[in-house]
Every structure is written in C-alpha cells, then in structure tokens.
Design a protein around this motif. Sequence first.
Motif, mmCIF file in Angstrom:
data_model
loop_
_atom_site.group_PDB
_atom_site.id
_atom_site.type_symbol
_atom_site.label_atom_id
_atom_site.label_comp_id
_atom_site.label_asym_id
_atom_site.label_seq_id
_atom_site.Cartn_x
_atom_site.Cartn_y
_atom_site.Cartn_z
ATOM 1 N N MET A 1 0.828 -1.155 -0.020
ATOM 2 C CA MET A 1 0.012 -0.077 -0.013
ATOM 3 C C MET A 1 0.990 1.161 0.036
ATOM 4 O O MET A 1 1.776 1.260 0.659
ATOM 5 C CB MET A 1 -0.759 0.008 1.194
ATOM 6 C CG MET A 1 -2.242 0.960 1.369
ATOM 7 S SD MET A 1 -3.236 0.859 2.514
ATOM 8 C CE MET A 1 -3.651 -0.972 2.359
ATOM 9 N N LEU A 2 0.755 2.338 -0.934
ATOM 10 C CA LEU A 2 1.578 3.394 -0.953
ATOM 11 C C LEU A 2 1.205 4.436 -0.260
ATOM 12 O O LEU A 2 2.047 5.364 -0.103
ATOM 13 C CB LEU A 2 1.384 3.838 -2.667
ATOM 14 C CG LEU A 2 1.851 2.527 -3.389
ATOM 15 C CD1 LEU A 2 1.649 3.146 -4.858
ATOM 16 C CD2 LEU A 2 3.505 2.230 -3.366
ATOM 17 N N PHE A 3 -0.287 4.602 0.078
ATOM 18 C CA PHE A 3 -0.512 5.705 0.748
ATOM 19 C C PHE A 3 0.301 6.325 2.124
ATOM 20 O O PHE A 3 0.497 7.204 2.217
ATOM 21 C CB PHE A 3 -2.082 6.028 1.039
ATOM 22 C CG PHE A 3 -2.313 5.094 2.512
ATOM 23 C CD1 PHE A 3 -2.619 5.796 3.558
ATOM 24 C CD2 PHE A 3 -2.634 3.939 2.474
ATOM 25 C CE1 PHE A 3 -2.963 5.212 4.638
ATOM 26 C CE2 PHE A 3 -3.022 3.042 3.601
ATOM 27 C CZ PHE A 3 -2.972 3.974 4.601
ATOM 28 N N ARG A 18 -11.399 3.527 1.869
ATOM 29 C CA ARG A 18 -10.969 3.429 0.457
ATOM 30 C C ARG A 18 -10.186 4.746 0.034
ATOM 31 O O ARG A 18 -9.611 4.530 -1.075
ATOM 32 C CB ARG A 18 -12.190 3.364 -0.451
ATOM 33 C CG ARG A 18 -13.069 2.101 -0.205
ATOM 34 C CD ARG A 18 -14.174 2.092 -1.422
ATOM 35 N NE ARG A 18 -15.047 2.942 -1.257
ATOM 36 C CZ ARG A 18 -15.934 3.541 -1.940
ATOM 37 N NH1 ARG A 18 -16.026 2.952 -3.240
ATOM 38 N NH2 ARG A 18 -16.828 4.423 -1.514
ATOM 39 N N THR A 31 -0.608 14.957 -12.230
ATOM 40 C CA THR A 31 -1.980 14.266 -11.883
ATOM 41 C C THR A 31 -3.142 14.940 -12.054
ATOM 42 O O THR A 31 -4.156 14.636 -12.433
ATOM 43 C CB THR A 31 -1.665 13.309 -10.663
ATOM 44 O OG1 THR A 31 -1.385 13.749 -9.585
ATOM 45 C CG2 THR A 31 -0.761 12.100 -10.979
ATOM 46 N N ARG A 84 -6.619 4.805 -1.564
ATOM 47 C CA ARG A 84 -5.718 3.938 -0.687
ATOM 48 C C ARG A 84 -4.882 3.047 -1.482
ATOM 49 O O ARG A 84 -3.709 2.728 -1.285
ATOM 50 C CB ARG A 84 -6.411 3.590 0.680
ATOM 51 C CG ARG A 84 -6.818 4.620 1.553
ATOM 52 C CD ARG A 84 -7.129 4.098 2.700
ATOM 53 N NE ARG A 84 -6.291 3.023 3.336
ATOM 54 C CZ ARG A 84 -6.412 2.673 4.496
ATOM 55 N NH1 ARG A 84 -7.471 2.944 5.308
ATOM 56 N NH2 ARG A 84 -5.758 1.710 5.168
ATOM 57 N N ARG A 85 -5.491 2.339 -2.356
ATOM 58 C CA ARG A 85 -4.990 1.340 -3.133
ATOM 59 C C ARG A 85 -3.705 1.571 -3.969
ATOM 60 O O ARG A 85 -2.846 0.761 -4.144
ATOM 61 C CB ARG A 85 -6.016 0.464 -3.801
ATOM 62 C CG ARG A 85 -6.624 1.208 -5.058
ATOM 63 C CD ARG A 85 -7.516 0.374 -6.108
ATOM 64 N NE ARG A 85 -7.883 1.089 -7.175
ATOM 65 C CZ ARG A 85 -8.654 2.217 -7.294
ATOM 66 N NH1 ARG A 85 -9.103 2.847 -6.265
ATOM 67 N NH2 ARG A 85 -8.970 2.716 -8.255
ATOM 68 N N ASP A 86 -3.635 2.768 -4.658
ATOM 69 C CA ASP A 86 -2.668 2.964 -5.468
ATOM 70 C C ASP A 86 -2.336 4.574 -5.555
ATOM 71 O O ASP A 86 -1.595 5.117 -6.431
ATOM 72 C CB ASP A 86 -3.114 2.570 -6.844
ATOM 73 C CG ASP A 86 -4.339 3.476 -7.482
ATOM 74 O OD1 ASP A 86 -4.796 4.215 -6.839
ATOM 75 O OD2 ASP A 86 -4.722 3.054 -8.628
ATOM 76 N N ASP A 87 -2.886 5.519 -4.625
ATOM 77 C CA ASP A 87 -2.521 6.722 -4.552
ATOM 78 C C ASP A 87 -3.105 7.580 -5.762
ATOM 79 O O ASP A 87 -2.608 8.771 -5.958
ATOM 80 C CB ASP A 87 -1.096 7.013 -4.376
ATOM 81 C CG ASP A 87 -0.666 6.724 -3.198
ATOM 82 O OD1 ASP A 87 -1.464 6.909 -1.888
ATOM 83 O OD2 ASP A 87 0.547 6.262 -2.969
ATOM 84 N N SER A 88 -3.945 7.304 -6.387
ATOM 85 C CA SER A 88 -4.734 7.686 -7.615
ATOM 86 C C SER A 88 -5.223 9.105 -7.085
ATOM 87 O O SER A 88 -5.906 8.884 -6.072
ATOM 88 C CB SER A 88 -5.579 6.964 -8.252
ATOM 89 O OG SER A 88 -4.992 5.765 -8.941
ATOM 90 N N TYR A 116 -14.366 8.715 -11.617
ATOM 91 C CA TYR A 116 -14.614 8.202 -10.257
ATOM 92 C C TYR A 116 -16.046 8.407 -9.898
ATOM 93 O O TYR A 116 -16.237 8.202 -8.888
ATOM 94 C CB TYR A 116 -13.586 8.714 -9.307
ATOM 95 C CG TYR A 116 -12.258 8.415 -9.797
ATOM 96 C CD1 TYR A 116 -11.674 7.177 -9.689
ATOM 97 C CD2 TYR A 116 -11.190 9.445 -10.180
ATOM 98 C CE1 TYR A 116 -10.518 6.777 -10.167
ATOM 99 C CE2 TYR A 116 -10.001 9.110 -10.643
ATOM 100 C CZ TYR A 116 -9.460 7.758 -10.706
ATOM 101 O OH TYR A 116 -8.133 7.507 -11.317
#
Length: 193
Positions: A1-3, A18, A31, A84-88, A116
């Motif tokens: 997890m990157l966050f 999430r 981004t 949280r899953r990929d910092d998008s 989203y």
Amino acid sequence: MLFGRFLSGTAPALVGQRLYLRQPLSADFETWAALRAVSRGHLQPWEPSWAEDALSRDGFRRRLAWFEKIKRQESGEAFFLFARRDDSLLGGITLSNIRRGAAQCGELGYWVGQPYAGQGLMGEALRLMMQHCFGGLNLHRLEAATLPENVPSQRLLLRAGFQAEGIARQFLKINGVWRDHRMYGRLADDPGL
C-alpha cells in the motif's frame, strides 16, 4: 500500500476505508492537470468559468497559493482525495469562509474526477471532512450549495445528513452566468455522523 508515504510527510491526512485526504502539494500538478482535463466536460457545468490557463503550472501555483492563504488565515482548508490502493488522485474538497465567533461555521465545496463519479467516494470523503470540521476544527455548522439541477450532489448532501434550507438567488457565477443555488446545512449535533 503506497499511501503511507504521504502520512509521514508534512501534510496531515484524513484516512478512510477506500481513500485519504491530504493537502495539495506542488508535486500533484501533473496528475491534477490530467484528471481535470479528462473531467472537463463533467465539471464545467457546475463550476465557475475556467481561466484560459486553468490547467497550466502557473494556474496550479495560484491555486496552491490560495489554499495556503486560507489555511494561514484560518478561513479554510483544501484537500485532495486519493485512493488508498494506489494513490490515484480522485478529486478535491475545500472548506472555505470559516466564520468564528458566534457563527462557528464554514462552507464546503467538492469535485470528483469523471472516471470516479458515482462510486460513493465523495460520500466517504465528505464524512471524513465532516468529522474533521466538527471534531478537529470545532465548527458548529457546515453549509453547501448546489445548482438546482445537480441532483447527484443534492443526494450526496442528503445522505450525509445535510438538510435543504432554501434557494439563494444568483448565489454564484457558474460557467459565466449568475445562478440560483439550493442551500444545504448540517449541524455538529445532527444525527448520523
């Protein structure tokens, strides 16, 4: 997890199931610009007119400077939403026009990127923001405004416990036109937080 890399930095984060909210940084420019560009048709009907350089680095720097100014003056706070899953980057939420003294209230504004939309992410972000506003900032009341035809935003606010309070005539200039807005309010002691 990157966050976790953002939680250890200088920008505090509000963490949900999430997503997480953190203050915008200059490193977010690319981004942010990409998400806003992809979402332009989705966002423009609900927002003030975009400046000619709205998606430029200079435009983003001005936005960050405004965010810093309202934070420094204790009149508001701005956050970006990240998965949280990929910092998008997912969108943004802003508390502005904080009024202290007898009022203890502020105004919320928010946007979510078109890819989203409709996934319940802004509902989660709004709950995190309300907990921050009513808890950490000790506000008594939050306000939000939507265009009368923005039914998804109205449903979001109602699900979050806001109550419709009436129409404000020509409240904001949206996409170049002074528009009426449906006003919503929520109190710290309203049920359901």
